[in-house]
Design an enzyme around this catalytic site. Structure first.
Site, short mmCIF file in Angstrom:
data_model
loop_
_atom_site.label_atom_id
_atom_site.label_comp_id
_atom_site.label_asym_id
_atom_site.label_seq_id
_atom_site.Cartn_x
_atom_site.Cartn_y
_atom_site.Cartn_z
N LYS A 22 97.89 81.81 46.09
CA LYS A 22 97.30 82.64 46.88
C LYS A 22 97.95 83.10 48.08
CE LYS A 22 94.35 80.57 49.98
NZ LYS A 22 94.87 80.90 51.44
N ASP A 116 89.85 80.04 64.76
CA ASP A 116 89.09 79.66 63.37
C ASP A 116 88.94 78.17 63.59
OD1 ASP A 116 91.32 78.40 62.78
OD2 ASP A 116 92.21 80.01 61.20
C1 UD1 Z 1 100.00 79.82 56.44
C2 UD1 Z 1 99.06 79.78 55.07
C3 UD1 Z 1 98.29 78.32 55.63
C4 UD1 Z 1 98.98 77.19 55.96
C5 UD1 Z 1 100.02 77.82 57.13
C6 UD1 Z 1 101.13 76.61 57.44
C7 UD1 Z 1 98.81 81.69 54.26
C8 UD1 Z 1 97.73 83.08 54.14
N1 UD1 Z 1 98.17 80.74 55.02
O1 UD1 Z 1 99.24 80.15 57.60
O2 UD1 Z 1 97.40 78.27 54.43
O3 UD1 Z 1 98.19 76.23 56.23
O4 UD1 Z 1 101.01 78.85 56.64
O5 UD1 Z 1 101.88 76.18 56.24
O6 UD1 Z 1 99.63 81.80 53.92
N2 UD1 Z 1 101.28 79.76 65.54
C9 UD1 Z 1 101.55 79.96 66.70
N3 UD1 Z 1 102.27 81.30 67.10
C10 UD1 Z 1 102.38 82.19 66.10
C11 UD1 Z 1 102.18 82.01 64.74
C12 UD1 Z 1 101.61 80.66 64.37
O7 UD1 Z 1 101.26 79.29 67.74
O8 UD1 Z 1 102.80 83.40 66.47
C13 UD1 Z 1 100.80 78.46 65.21
C14 UD1 Z 1 99.65 78.46 64.28
O9 UD1 Z 1 98.56 78.41 65.44
C15 UD1 Z 1 99.70 77.17 63.63
C16 UD1 Z 1 101.26 77.07 63.12
O10 UD1 Z 1 101.75 77.83 64.13
O11 UD1 Z 1 99.18 76.02 64.24
C17 UD1 Z 1 101.47 77.12 61.85
O12 UD1 Z 1 101.47 78.72 61.44
P1 UD1 Z 1 101.62 79.45 60.51
O13 UD1 Z 1 103.02 78.89 59.68
O14 UD1 Z 1 102.09 80.94 61.20
O15 UD1 Z 1 100.75 79.70 59.42
P2 UD1 Z 1 100.01 81.03 58.88
O16 UD1 Z 1 101.04 81.93 58.30
O17 UD1 Z 1 98.78 81.39 59.88
#
Ligand code: UD1
Length: 423
Positions: A22, A116
C-alpha cells in the site's frame, strides 16, 4: 460500517500470498501524474486507500481503470493542480501530490492535513525541502497555495529526520528540477527504493535510493511506464504474527524476507521458529511467547506500523515487555481496547509496558486505525469466546480480503454489516 466477529482458539495453518505494498502503490499513483500517457501498475491490492488515491488523481485529471490487480492510469497533458480538503482529510498521503504538481505544473493548491489519531503530524520538512528547491507557499483558508515562479532548481536538502513522506515529495520535485538535488538523511524504506525504480523507468535519474543520501539529476520530461510494486511487508508481518499468536504455522509467500529483518528477529526472540526462503517466510508459533523489548525506528529498524500487532502477541507472553514508540507521539489508542480484552498494558511517556497475561477474553472493541484494527483481530484470534471488532472498515484501508484470508488459514472470522439505523 462493518464488524468482524472472531471466535478465538484456533491455530492458524497454511499459506498466504501478499500483494504490492500500500505504502508504495499510493506513491506510484502520484508518480504517474508526472508523465502524460498511459501507465500500468501490477500487483495492486483492492483496498480502500488505493481507491481513495485513485479519486485524488482523478480529481487532478487522471483516469484510473482497475482490472483485477492491474491499474491503468491515463494522465492528460493538462492537470488541475489541486487536492481539496475532503480528499486530504480522508487520506493524509494526498499531501504527496504537492511535489509532483509543483514539478509538473509549477503550482499546486493542497489542503493542509490536520492532526490524526497518532497526534499532530506536521509537514514542515516537506515544505522546507520544497522551498530549498524554489517553491513558495501561502496558507489561505487552510489551503496551501504553492508556486515555483522561477521553476524548481536542484538544491542540497538535509532532512532533520528521515521522513518517508518528505523524502518522497522531494523525489517528485527533484526529478524535474533543473540541476542536481541531494537529499541527505533521506528515508531508506524499501518503498522509497521502489518509487525511485518506478520513476527511473519513467526516465528520472536517481542514485542512492534506499540509502541515506539520494542524488537526483533533473530531467525535462518523463514518459509513462509500467511497474510491479514491491510486496507489502506490513501485510506479510501481520499474517506472520497471526501464526505466532495462535501457536500455528503460517507461511507468507511472494514477500521479501530482507524487508522484515528486524521484525523477524524479534519474532524469533519470542520463541517462534522462523524459516526464510528467497521470497517466503514461515513462522511456527511457540506454545507461549516470551517477552521481548523493542523500539520503533526508521527502516531498517522495527516498523512502527507493526508495533500494535507485536504488542498483541506480547500481551499473552510470559514476562514483561517494554516497547518504545519513536516515530509517533501518540500511537496508543489501541492500548485501551487491548486492555478491554484482558491485556495488562500501560503507558509511560513513549514506552508501552506489556505485562503478559495467561489469556484474553473476547468482547466488543473498536478498530481505531488500520494497524490497531489488525492488532485487535490478532488478539481476538486467541481470546476466549467472541471478539467483535467495530469500525472494521479501518482495516480495509490497508488489507485486502483480510477476513477471507484469515478464514483460509483456519480462523473463525465472520464479517457483518450492522442493520441500518443501529449505532
Ligand atoms: C509513512 C507511512 C506510514 C508510516 C510512516 C513511518 C505512507 C502512506 N504512510 O507515513 O504508514 O507509519 O511512513 O514509517 O507511506 N514528521 C514531521 N515533519 C514532517 C514530516 C514528518 O514532524 O515534515 C514526523 C511525523 O509527524 C511522524 C514522523 O515524522 O511523527 C514520521 O513521519 P513520516 O516518516 O513522514 O511518515 P509518513 O510519510 O507520514
Amino acid at each position: 460500517m462493518h464488524e468482524l466477529v472472531i471466535t478465538g482458539g484456533r491455530p492458524l495453518r497454511g499459506e498466504v500470498a501478499v500483494l504490492g505494498a500500500k505504502n508504495a502503490i499510493l506513491k506510484h499513483f502520484v508518480a504517474a501524474l508526472m508523465a502524460p500517457g498511459r501507465h500500468r501498475l501490477d500487483n495492486v491490492p483492492d483496498i480502500v486507500d488505493v481507491r481513495l488515491m485513485g479519486e485524488v488523481i482523478a480529481h487532478i485529471g487522471a483516469k484510473c481503470r482497475f482490472v483485477g490487480s492491474t491499474v491503468e492510469i491515463d494522465v492528460p497533458e493538462d492537470l488541475l493542480p489541486e487536492a481539496p480538503i475532503d480528499l486530504v482529510r480522508r487520506m493524509r498521503a494526498s499531501i504527496l501530490v504537492l511535489g509532483a504538481l509543483l514539478a509538473r505544473c509549477g503550482e499546486a493548491r493542497v489542503a493542509l492535513p490536520g492532526g490524526d489519531d497518532f497526534g499532530s503530524r506536521p509537514i514542515d520538512m516537506h515544505l522546507d525541502g520544497l522551498q530549498a528547491l524554489g517553491a513558495e507557499f501561502d496558507l489561505v483558508h487552510g489551503e496551501l497555495i504553492a508556486r515555483a515562479p522561477g521553476g524548481l532548481r536542484g538544491a542540497e536538502v538535509p532532512l532533520d529526520f528521515p521522513s518517508v513522506g518528505a523524502t518522497e515529495n522531494l523525489l517528485f520535485a527533484g526529478v524535474m528540477a533543473a540541476g542536481t538535488t541531494v537529499i541527505s538523511n533521506a528515508a531508506r524504506e524499501p518503498e522509497i527504493q521502489d518509487l525511485a525504480e518506478f520513476l527511473g523507468k519513467m526516465g528520472a535519474v536517481i542514485r542512492g535510493a534506499g540509502t541515506s543520501t539520494i542524488e537526483i539529476e533533473g530531467v525535462g520530461r518523463l514518459s509513462p511506464a509500467s511497474h510491479r510494486a514491491v510486496p507489502d511487508r506490513l501485510e506479510a508481518g501481520t499474517y506472520l504474527v497471526a501464526g505466532a499468536i495462535t501457536g500455528g504455522d503460517v507461511t507468507v509467500r511472494d514477500c521479501v524476507p530482507e524487508h522484515l529483518r528486524m521484525e523477524l528477529r524479534k519474532l524469533g526472540e519470542t520463541g517462534c521458529e522462523v524459516t526464510v526462503g528467497k521470497d517466503w517466510i514461515r513462522v511456527q508459533g511457540p506454545p507461549r511467547p516470551r517477552a521481548v523489548d523493542f523500539a520503533t525506528l526508521p527502516y531498517p529498524g522495527f516498523h512502527t506500523d507493526m508495533h500494535p500487532q507485536m504488542v498483541a502477541l506480547l500481551a499473552v507472553a510470559s514476562g514483561t515487555s517494554v516497547i518504545t514508540e519513536n516515530i509517533y507521539a501518540a500511537r496508543f489508542r489501541y492500548v485501551g481496547e487491548l486492555n478491554r480484552l484482558g491485556a495488562d498494558v500501560s503507558l509511560e511517556g513513549q514506552h508501552v509496558i506489556v505485562r503478559g497475561v495467561d489469556g484474553l477474553s473476547g468482547c466488543p472493541v473498536d478498530a481505531c486505525d488500520i494497524r490497531a484494527g489488525a492488532a485487535l483481530v490478532l488478539a481476538g484470534l486467541i481470546a476466549e469466546g467472541a471478539t467483535t471488532i467495530t469500525a472494521a472498515q479501518h482495516i480495509d484501508r490497508g488489507y485486502s480480503g483480510f477476513d477471507q484470508r484469515l478464514r483460509d488459514l483456519g480462523a473463525d472470522v465472520v464479517r457483518r454489516s450492522p442493520a441500518p439505523g443501529s449505532t
